[in-house]
Design a protein around this motif. Structure first.
Motif, PDB file in Angstrom:
ATOM      1  N   ALA A  87      71.552  41.939  25.350  1.00 12.74           N
ATOM      2  CA  ALA A  87      70.477  42.376  26.393  1.00 12.74           C
ATOM      3  C   ALA A  87      69.813  43.414  26.161  1.00 12.74           C
ATOM      4  O   ALA A  87      68.578  43.787  26.118  1.00 12.74           O
ATOM      5  CB  ALA A  87      70.695  41.845  27.775  1.00 12.74           C
ATOM      6  N   ALA A  88      70.498  44.516  25.900  1.00 14.02           N
ATOM      7  CA  ALA A  88      70.173  45.787  25.529  1.00 14.02           C
ATOM      8  C   ALA A  88      69.080  45.840  24.251  1.00 14.02           C
ATOM      9  O   ALA A  88      68.267  46.474  24.164  1.00 14.02           O
ATOM     10  CB  ALA A  88      71.310  46.874  25.299  1.00 14.02           C
ATOM     11  N   ASP A  89      69.645  45.166  23.405  1.00  7.95           N
ATOM     12  CA  ASP A  89      68.954  45.038  22.145  1.00  7.95           C
ATOM     13  C   ASP A  89      67.464  44.257  22.398  1.00  7.95           C
ATOM     14  O   ASP A  89      66.461  44.577  21.647  1.00  7.95           O
ATOM     15  CB  ASP A  89      69.527  44.017  21.005  1.00  7.95           C
ATOM     16  N   ALA A  90      67.512  43.251  23.258  1.00 11.15           N
ATOM     17  CA  ALA A  90      66.318  42.709  23.683  1.00 11.15           C
ATOM     18  C   ALA A  90      65.395  43.294  24.511  1.00 11.15           C
ATOM     19  O   ALA A  90      64.230  43.594  24.301  1.00 11.15           O
ATOM     20  CB  ALA A  90      66.539  41.446  24.379  1.00 11.15           C
ATOM     21  N   LEU A  91      65.805  44.495  25.419  1.00  9.92           N
ATOM     22  CA  LEU A  91      65.287  45.348  26.263  1.00  9.92           C
ATOM     23  C   LEU A  91      64.516  46.216  25.191  1.00  9.92           C
ATOM     24  O   LEU A  91      63.476  46.858  25.223  1.00  9.92           O
ATOM     25  CB  LEU A  91      66.048  45.914  26.942  1.00  9.92           C
ATOM     26  N   LYS A  92      65.211  46.938  24.267  1.00 10.28           N
ATOM     27  CA  LYS A  92      64.552  47.810  23.205  1.00 10.28           C
ATOM     28  C   LYS A  92      63.555  47.219  22.338  1.00 10.28           C
ATOM     29  O   LYS A  92      62.601  47.845  22.294  1.00 10.28           O
ATOM     30  CB  LYS A  92      65.830  48.287  22.170  1.00 10.28           C
ATOM     31  N   GLY A  93      63.828  45.864  22.025  1.00  7.13           N
ATOM     32  CA  GLY A  93      62.638  45.259  21.247  1.00  7.13           C
ATOM     33  C   GLY A  93      61.421  45.201  22.199  1.00  7.13           C
ATOM     34  O   GLY A  93      60.058  45.435  21.787  1.00  7.13           O
ATOM     35  N   ALA A  94      61.741  44.906  23.419  1.00  9.93           N
ATOM     36  CA  ALA A  94      60.461  44.768  24.381  1.00  9.93           C
ATOM     37  C   ALA A  94      59.948  46.062  24.662  1.00  9.93           C
ATOM     38  O   ALA A  94      58.587  46.153  24.811  1.00  9.93           O
ATOM     39  CB  ALA A  94      61.018  44.263  25.843  1.00  9.93           C
ATOM     40  N   GLU A  95      60.649  47.088  24.482  1.00 10.52           N
ATOM     41  CA  GLU A  95      60.120  48.534  24.731  1.00 10.52           C
ATOM     42  C   GLU A  95      59.090  48.893  23.767  1.00 10.52           C
ATOM     43  O   GLU A  95      58.066  49.348  23.864  1.00 10.52           O
ATOM     44  CB  GLU A  95      61.139  49.430  24.981  1.00 10.52           C
ATOM     45  N   GLN A  96      59.788  48.631  22.436  1.00 10.04           N
ATOM     46  CA  GLN A  96      58.951  48.719  21.072  1.00 10.04           C
ATOM     47  C   GLN A  96      57.555  48.029  21.180  1.00 10.04           C
ATOM     48  O   GLN A  96      56.743  48.572  20.565  1.00 10.04           O
ATOM     49  CB  GLN A  96      59.864  48.444  19.888  1.00 10.04           C
ATOM     50  N   ASP A  97      57.588  46.924  21.892  1.00  8.26           N
ATOM     51  CA  ASP A  97      56.216  45.890  21.880  1.00  8.26           C
ATOM     52  C   ASP A  97      55.417  46.263  22.992  1.00  8.26           C
ATOM     53  O   ASP A  97      54.563  45.805  23.303  1.00  8.26           O
ATOM     54  CB  ASP A  97      56.819  44.510  21.834  1.00  8.26           C
ATOM     55  N   GLY A  98      55.837  47.510  23.929  1.00  9.70           N
ATOM     56  CA  GLY A  98      54.960  48.036  25.086  1.00  9.70           C
ATOM     57  C   GLY A  98      55.014  47.277  26.197  1.00  9.70           C
ATOM     58  O   GLY A  98      54.465  47.385  26.983  1.00  9.70           O
ATOM     59  N   LEU A  99      56.230  46.261  26.392  1.00  9.70           N
ATOM     60  CA  LEU A  99      56.274  45.453  27.590  1.00  9.70           C
ATOM     61  C   LEU A  99      56.938  46.245  28.614  1.00  9.70           C
ATOM     62  O   LEU A  99      56.907  45.717  29.936  1.00  9.70           O
ATOM     63  CB  LEU A  99      57.052  44.145  27.232  1.00  9.70           C
ATOM     64  N   VAL A 100      57.637  47.370  28.525  1.00  8.02           N
ATOM     65  CA  VAL A 100      58.323  48.210  29.455  1.00  8.02           C
ATOM     66  C   VAL A 100      58.691  49.334  28.728  1.00  8.02           C
ATOM     67  O   VAL A 100      58.707  49.717  27.574  1.00  8.02           O
ATOM     68  CB  VAL A 100      59.793  47.371  29.835  1.00  8.02           C
ATOM     69  N   LYS A 101      58.880  50.461  29.711  1.00  8.06           N
ATOM     70  CA  LYS A 101      59.225  51.881  29.428  1.00  8.06           C
ATOM     71  C   LYS A 101      60.715  52.009  30.002  1.00  8.06           C
ATOM     72  O   LYS A 101      60.814  51.967  31.079  1.00  8.06           O
ATOM     73  CB  LYS A 101      58.439  52.863  29.974  1.00  8.06           C
TER      74      LYS A 101
ATOM     75  N   ARG B  14      61.941  37.550  26.855  1.00  9.47           N
ATOM     76  CA  ARG B  14      62.858  38.469  25.880  1.00  9.47           C
ATOM     77  C   ARG B  14      64.249  38.012  26.316  1.00  9.47           C
ATOM     78  O   ARG B  14      65.050  37.994  25.519  1.00  9.47           O
ATOM     79  CB  ARG B  14      62.673  39.828  25.964  1.00  9.47           C
ATOM     80  N   PHE B  15      64.457  37.935  27.795  1.00  5.46           N
ATOM     81  CA  PHE B  15      65.757  37.714  28.275  1.00  5.46           C
ATOM     82  C   PHE B  15      66.067  36.377  28.446  1.00  5.46           C
ATOM     83  O   PHE B  15      67.523  35.973  28.843  1.00  5.46           O
ATOM     84  CB  PHE B  15      65.786  38.318  29.713  1.00  5.46           C
ATOM     85  N   HIS B  16      65.376  35.453  28.371  1.00  9.85           N
ATOM     86  CA  HIS B  16      65.556  34.019  28.516  1.00  9.85           C
ATOM     87  C   HIS B  16      66.521  33.437  27.602  1.00  9.85           C
ATOM     88  O   HIS B  16      66.814  33.766  26.392  1.00  9.85           O
ATOM     89  CB  HIS B  16      64.364  33.137  28.251  1.00  9.85           C
ATOM     90  N   GLY B  17      67.633  32.643  28.118  1.00 12.33           N
ATOM     91  CA  GLY B  17      68.791  32.328  27.343  1.00 12.33           C
ATOM     92  C   GLY B  17      70.049  33.281  27.349  1.00 12.33           C
ATOM     93  O   GLY B  17      71.070  32.924  26.545  1.00 12.33           O
ATOM     94  N   LEU B  18      69.989  34.442  27.821  1.00  9.06           N
ATOM     95  CA  LEU B  18      70.914  35.314  27.706  1.00  9.06           C
ATOM     96  C   LEU B  18      72.043  35.407  28.659  1.00  9.06           C
ATOM     97  O   LEU B  18      73.097  36.036  29.005  1.00  9.06           O
ATOM     98  CB  LEU B  18      70.572  36.866  27.721  1.00  9.06           C
ATOM     99  N   HIS B  19      71.786  34.374  29.788  1.00  5.45           N
ATOM    100  CA  HIS B  19      72.683  33.902  30.881  1.00  5.45           C
ATOM    101  C   HIS B  19      73.509  35.184  31.648  1.00  5.45           C
ATOM    102  O   HIS B  19      74.517  35.455  31.389  1.00  5.45           O
ATOM    103  CB  HIS B  19      74.019  33.316  30.132  1.00  5.45           C
TER     104      HIS B  19
ATOM    105  N   ASP C  14      66.210  54.916  30.842  1.00  7.33           N
ATOM    106  CA  ASP C  14      67.728  55.178  30.469  1.00  7.33           C
ATOM    107  C   ASP C  14      68.357  53.954  30.688  1.00  7.33           C
ATOM    108  O   ASP C  14      67.968  53.182  31.617  1.00  7.33           O
ATOM    109  CB  ASP C  14      68.228  56.353  31.356  1.00  7.33           C
ATOM    110  N   ARG C  15      69.460  53.784  30.081  1.00 10.66           N
ATOM    111  CA  ARG C  15      70.173  52.459  30.215  1.00 10.66           C
ATOM    112  C   ARG C  15      71.650  52.731  29.838  1.00 10.66           C
ATOM    113  O   ARG C  15      71.847  53.827  29.035  1.00 10.66           O
ATOM    114  CB  ARG C  15      69.792  51.384  29.275  1.00 10.66           C
ATOM    115  N   ALA C  16      72.377  52.134  30.412  1.00  5.10           N
ATOM    116  CA  ALA C  16      74.076  52.137  30.108  1.00  5.10           C
ATOM    117  C   ALA C  16      74.576  50.987  30.125  1.00  5.10           C
ATOM    118  O   ALA C  16      74.123  49.694  30.772  1.00  5.10           O
ATOM    119  CB  ALA C  16      74.615  52.857  31.218  1.00  5.10           C
ATOM    120  N   ILE C  17      75.617  50.529  29.126  1.00  3.45           N
ATOM    121  CA  ILE C  17      76.185  49.397  29.186  1.00  3.45           C
ATOM    122  C   ILE C  17      77.763  49.373  29.450  1.00  3.45           C
ATOM    123  O   ILE C  17      78.371  50.475  28.854  1.00  3.45           O
ATOM    124  CB  ILE C  17      76.248  48.787  27.773  1.00  3.45           C
ATOM    125  N   ILE C  18      78.199  48.648  30.435  1.00  3.75           N
ATOM    126  CA  ILE C  18      79.671  48.815  30.753  1.00  3.75           C
ATOM    127  C   ILE C  18      80.161  47.505  30.330  1.00  3.75           C
ATOM    128  O   ILE C  18      79.699  46.054  30.377  1.00  3.75           O
ATOM    129  CB  ILE C  18      79.847  48.706  32.278  1.00  3.75           C
TER     130      ILE C  18
END
Length: 160
Positions: A18-32, A134-139, A35-39
């Motif tokens: 999901a973090a990878d998908a979020l980073k891709g979405a940011e690069q495409d201008g969909l979100v800024k 972008r998050f579709h299918g990530l359950h 910060d993020r953290a993964i547990i």
């Protein structure tokens, strides 16, 4: 508007995908992403592990302190007992600055278990419809957010 969200995944590597998908979405201008953290809590591990990522090193120190505070509150302060009671109040106050209350902290604490992972993100300028694609299918399961009920309903509808 700045948004905090915590998404739970039923696998230890789900949050990283999901973090990878979020980073891709940011690069495409969909979100800024501010910060993020993964547990992650792999099978056989005694406790979860947190990975904090911030591209802006100047602001990263402040966010690192926030994630450390949140992570400590969720997984270490509860085992310290009554001696940490006063500190817990101060921690809860600091974490509430991003819109999290004690009930949400407890929900996050209960959701992160052995074999799961969680993506926590602080974002702004999000296009929820396109981001949802972008998050579709990530359950994932939305565990906590500081959105209003109407915004949360839209988010849940968008992300399924």
């Amino acid at each position: 508007m700045t948004t905090f969200t915590a998404w739970k995944f039923d696998t230890p590597d789900g949050a990283q995908h999901a973090a990878d998908a979020l980073k891709g979405a940011e690069q495409d201008g969909l979100v800024k992403v501010l910060d993020r953290a993964i547990i992650t809590w792999p099978e056989g591990a005694a406790r979860p592990d947190m990975h904090h990522t911030n591209e802006d090193k100047r602001r990263g120190t402040g966010w690192g302190a926030f994630w450390g505070l949140l992570f400590g509150t969720l997984f270490f302060v509860p085992v310290l007992g009554a001696a940490a009671g006063a500190a817990l109040g101060a921690i809860s106050k600091a974490v509430s600055a991003v819109g999290l209350n004690e009930d949400q902290l407890q929900t996050i604490r209960e959701q992160v278990t052995v074999g799961t992972s969680m993506l926590c993100a602080v974002t702004t300028e999000g296009d929820m419809d396109r981001l949802g694609e972008r998050f579709h299918g990530l359950h994932s399961t939305l565990v906590a957010t500081n959105l209003t009920e109407a915004e949360k309903s839209l988010l849940m509808e968008t992300f399924g």
